[in-house]
Write a protein that holds these residues in place. Sequence first.
Motif, PDB file in Angstrom:
ATOM      1  N   ILE A   7       1.241  -1.873   0.276  1.00  0.00           N
ATOM      2  CA  ILE A   7      -0.070  -0.059  -0.532  1.00  0.00           C
ATOM      3  C   ILE A   7       0.927   1.280   0.044  1.00  0.00           C
ATOM      4  O   ILE A   7       1.781   0.858   0.641  1.00  0.00           O
ATOM      5  N   VAL A   8       0.488   2.574  -0.299  1.00  0.00           N
ATOM      6  CA  VAL A   8       0.939   3.607  -0.411  1.00  0.00           C
ATOM      7  C   VAL A   8       0.226   4.345   0.071  1.00  0.00           C
ATOM      8  O   VAL A   8      -0.930   5.016  -0.069  1.00  0.00           O
ATOM      9  N   LYS A  12      -5.970   9.790   2.558  1.00  0.00           N
ATOM     10  CA  LYS A  12      -7.059   9.216   2.400  1.00  0.00           C
ATOM     11  C   LYS A  12      -7.322   8.531   3.428  1.00  0.00           C
ATOM     12  O   LYS A  12      -6.221   7.707   3.963  1.00  0.00           O
ATOM     13  N   LYS A  13      -8.240   7.378   4.079  1.00  0.00           N
ATOM     14  CA  LYS A  13      -8.340   6.784   5.062  1.00  0.00           C
ATOM     15  C   LYS A  13      -8.575   5.324   5.104  1.00  0.00           C
ATOM     16  O   LYS A  13      -7.900   4.425   5.610  1.00  0.00           O
ATOM     17  N   TYR A  14      -9.086   5.695   3.479  1.00  0.00           N
ATOM     18  CA  TYR A  14      -8.574   3.840   3.006  1.00  0.00           C
ATOM     19  C   TYR A  14      -7.443   4.092   1.709  1.00  0.00           C
ATOM     20  O   TYR A  14      -7.125   4.795   1.296  1.00  0.00           O
ATOM     21  N   LEU A  15      -6.730   3.097   1.937  1.00  0.00           N
ATOM     22  CA  LEU A  15      -5.905   3.112   1.349  1.00  0.00           C
ATOM     23  C   LEU A  15      -6.001   1.475  -0.051  1.00  0.00           C
ATOM     24  O   LEU A  15      -6.019   0.519   0.110  1.00  0.00           O
ATOM     25  N   SER A  16      -5.198   1.434  -1.160  1.00  0.00           N
ATOM     26  CA  SER A  16      -5.575   1.043  -2.529  1.00  0.00           C
ATOM     27  C   SER A  16      -4.429  -0.266  -1.915  1.00  0.00           C
ATOM     28  O   SER A  16      -3.450  -0.078  -1.741  1.00  0.00           O
ATOM     29  N   VAL A  37      -7.919  -1.004   2.012  1.00  0.00           N
ATOM     30  CA  VAL A  37      -8.003  -1.133   3.745  1.00  0.00           C
ATOM     31  C   VAL A  37      -7.169   0.101   4.617  1.00  0.00           C
ATOM     32  O   VAL A  37      -6.616   1.226   3.842  1.00  0.00           O
ATOM     33  N   ILE A  38      -7.833   0.259   5.783  1.00  0.00           N
ATOM     34  CA  ILE A  38      -6.846   0.801   6.276  1.00  0.00           C
ATOM     35  C   ILE A  38      -5.278   0.872   6.736  1.00  0.00           C
ATOM     36  O   ILE A  38      -5.407   0.029   6.530  1.00  0.00           O
ATOM     37  N   TYR A  39      -5.033   2.322   6.852  1.00  0.00           N
ATOM     38  CA  TYR A  39      -3.172   2.106   7.540  1.00  0.00           C
ATOM     39  C   TYR A  39      -3.226   1.060   8.056  1.00  0.00           C
ATOM     40  O   TYR A  39      -1.875   0.012   7.677  1.00  0.00           O
ATOM     41  N   ASP A  40      -3.935   1.077   9.813  1.00  0.00           N
ATOM     42  CA  ASP A  40      -3.354   0.741  10.523  1.00  0.00           C
ATOM     43  C   ASP A  40      -3.032  -1.094  10.583  1.00  0.00           C
ATOM     44  O   ASP A  40      -3.142  -2.506  11.114  1.00  0.00           O
ATOM     45  N   ASP A  41      -4.138  -1.519   9.694  1.00  0.00           N
ATOM     46  CA  ASP A  41      -4.642  -2.874   9.281  1.00  0.00           C
ATOM     47  C   ASP A  41      -4.555  -3.650   8.353  1.00  0.00           C
ATOM     48  O   ASP A  41      -3.846  -4.881   8.135  1.00  0.00           O
ATOM     49  N   TRP A  42      -3.325  -2.757   8.081  1.00  0.00           N
ATOM     50  CA  TRP A  42      -2.358  -3.154   6.321  1.00  0.00           C
ATOM     51  C   TRP A  42      -0.781  -4.061   7.553  1.00  0.00           C
ATOM     52  O   TRP A  42      -0.066  -3.350   8.064  1.00  0.00           O
ATOM     53  N   SER A  43      -1.198  -5.446   6.650  1.00  0.00           N
ATOM     54  CA  SER A  43       0.782  -5.894   7.694  1.00  0.00           C
ATOM     55  C   SER A  43       1.416  -5.859   6.145  1.00  0.00           C
ATOM     56  O   SER A  43       1.448  -6.597   5.522  1.00  0.00           O
TER      57      SER A  43
END
Length: 422
Positions: A7-8, A12-16, A37-43
């Motif tokens: 992700i980049v 925005k709240k939701y990131l591609s 996804v939300i940034y904090d939800d991505w591993s």
Amino acid sequence: MNVKYFIVKGKKKYLSVYVRFWDSKRIDQKTRTGISVIYDDWSAAKQQIKVKASRDNNADFFNDKLRKLEDFVVIKYNFDNTSKKDITKTWLKDTVSDFFGRVDENEEYKAYLVPWVERFIKVAPNRLYRGKKIESRSVKNYKSALNKLIDFEAQTKKRYRFEDIDLVFHQEFVTYCKDVAKLNNNSIGNIINRIKTFCREIEMDGYSVNPQYKSSNFNAPKNETYDTYLNDDEINKIFKHDFSESERLDNVRDLFVIGLRTGLRISDFLRIKKENILGNVINITTQKTQQNLTIPIHPQFQKILNKRNGNFPKSLSDQKFNKYIKEVCSEAEIDNQIFGSKRNPETNRKEAKIYAKHELISSHCCRRSFASNLFAAGIDTSVIMKATGHKTESQFIKYIKLSQDEHIKKLSEYWDKQSKKE
């Protein structure tokens, strides 16, 4: 080769979620997966969405999609690269769209049933079947099925993709046709058969369709049919009847007898010409199946030719033929009471009950009468099939219609022959 998800971070709240695919110097492309996804939800380490107990973010579902997408990309690249297919600048983007079944407005026929059928019908008049263009009647049947599919989608407020054509679709569509469209089983069965044809053609076009359409439960319902036929005594009665006061009925009677004594479909016996007569046989290539048939000329057919100085009766439309032969049979007093079905003009639906036989006569009884009478006379099935053009005995047997008395007579004759052998 490598596949990487990332992700980049932005405002925005939701990131591609992006996918990058590269293989040495041959290809290196990236594109959006369509998942956000939300940034904090991505591993970033695991390249997947974190599974959090605090809230339901459907992480397992989306992570499964990403794993399957990776396999899909690798397999497709291997196939395209070894098949010498062009790896374009949009190859990865197109591959991701294929995986998720995404199509733009101009390419909906690649994923949705109705747009595909619309496109199929548009080019149908130019399609070939056994080297011949598809008949207009077939195109008309395709359009009828399409109209019912459009009405069904309007009723269910759903657009059906290829993968949706399963047994649930079948059950819901049949129920709609019965309860809403008020169609009888035979009409529904014809539409189901068209849908199965569409599914086969979709697969031929290289698209994936739900395999459940091949199930025996994805069937075509049918009504019990009450097919009418004329026995030899009735045909002889019609042949001998004096129609000298009506040139129209005399002409139709002669055409009718030709149909009854050749076993040809109406599309064939109405177009017999002098060039089809070779000595004492008729040679004709059937319009529907493109079979070349040779049929001996029946004595009654020959008498009709002699009566008309070798000329054939005047041809007429199928509709007029079916209307006028009812008059012919009525005049010849083919009026015994039999059980059958015919369309009620007020309700536009078929009603099964007792009718005078002449009311139930149509062009279909020509072929059925021909086969049934020869079968009742003890002619070998394989010989009759050569004349009718039936390819299998199961198809032929459907045309055999004998009365109860004729069945008893045929069985009795067979048993008499058996007893004489003892």
